[in-house]
Scaffold this active site. Sequence first.
Site, PDB file in Angstrom:
ATOM      1  N   ASN A  58       0.850  -1.189   0.000  1.00  0.00           N
ATOM      2  CA  ASN A  58       0.000   0.000   0.000  1.00  0.00           C
ATOM      3  C   ASN A  58       0.894   1.250   0.000  1.00  0.00           C
ATOM      4  OD1 ASN A  58      -2.384   1.799   1.879  1.00  0.00           O
ATOM      5  ND2 ASN A  58      -2.688   1.006  -0.168  1.00  0.00           N
ATOM      6  N   HIS A  76       7.341   5.688   0.923  1.00  0.00           N
ATOM      7  CA  HIS A  76       8.038   4.447   0.561  1.00  0.00           C
ATOM      8  C   HIS A  76       8.895   4.656  -0.691  1.00  0.00           C
ATOM      9  CE1 HIS A  76       4.350   2.678   2.585  1.00  0.00           C
ATOM     10  NE2 HIS A  76       5.313   2.057   3.224  1.00  0.00           N
ATOM     11  N   GLY A 129      12.025   3.946   7.122  1.00  0.00           N
ATOM     12  CA  GLY A 129      11.556   5.318   7.303  1.00  0.00           C
ATOM     13  C   GLY A 129      11.655   5.768   8.755  1.00  0.00           C
TER      14      GLY A 129
END
Length: 283
Positions: A28, A33, A149
């Site tokens: 998703n 990302h 992240g």
Amino acid sequence: MQVIHTIAELRQHLARFEAPAFVPTMGNLHAGHLALVRQAKPLGDVTVASIFVNRLQFLPHEDFDTYPRTLQADCDQLAAQGCDVVFAPSEQELYPEPQGFKVHPPTALADMLEGHFRPGFFTGVSTVVMKLFQIVFGQSRGQGHAVFGKKDYQQLMVIRQMVRQFALPVTIHGGEIERAPDGLALSSRNGYLSADERAEAVQLSQALKALAAGVLGGEHNLAALEQLATHTLAQRGWLVDYLTVRRRDDLQPPQPHDFQPGQLVALGAAKLGRTRLIDNWEF
Ligand code: PAF
């Protein structure tokens, strides 16, 4: 770009490369990302992204079943970034038998903040990341690289410590948080928000900035600042898990000598309706 679903095929494919650069995800994908993939690309001689919704890191009442699975759209976006390989195993492929062996991170790091509100979360994350590292880097001859992240700030610290303590041949890189124009940190879970909630959601980052501004303005009574920030969000209808200022190094409460520029991070987690959001602000 190759999309590979089995461990054997991935290993065979990666055997010809020296040092993969790896971005693990649960799919998703959003711009955050994709920025991690762009960061990874120059680090290795092949760029690998994984897409796997890891049951082990969800509590029974959490959103494992409804977590969006968008493989085709994810692959299209990854291909557009120049990703070389997507590893998208089934649950049966990654966990063919109950995963009895697990990686338990130290409680001093993993039982506070996210780990306090999501018990077992970091065991689930560490276990799957260890397994993915074995699969992706198991045959590499050089030093591997993996990018995580910074939005999941504590997760990044847990993974760094795991890699250090197990002497894994992988360098961990932190990717900066990507934000929407209003300041909301990008997250797959933002998709759960209604239009009204989406407009409100930026208040979490505002609360963290207010905490940072308070400290930078000379207030070192963190309990008072945290209480005010929590009260402000609660009045707007949020259910706050934590809003706090910690040392960047070890996420412990700062001591008087830690109040220096570049040493601290404000971290927060709160629920808006049924959606739990997290964010942080380094300062
Ligand atoms: O950050 C995530 O998306 C997940 O926790 C990770 C690192 C892919 C492990 O499942």
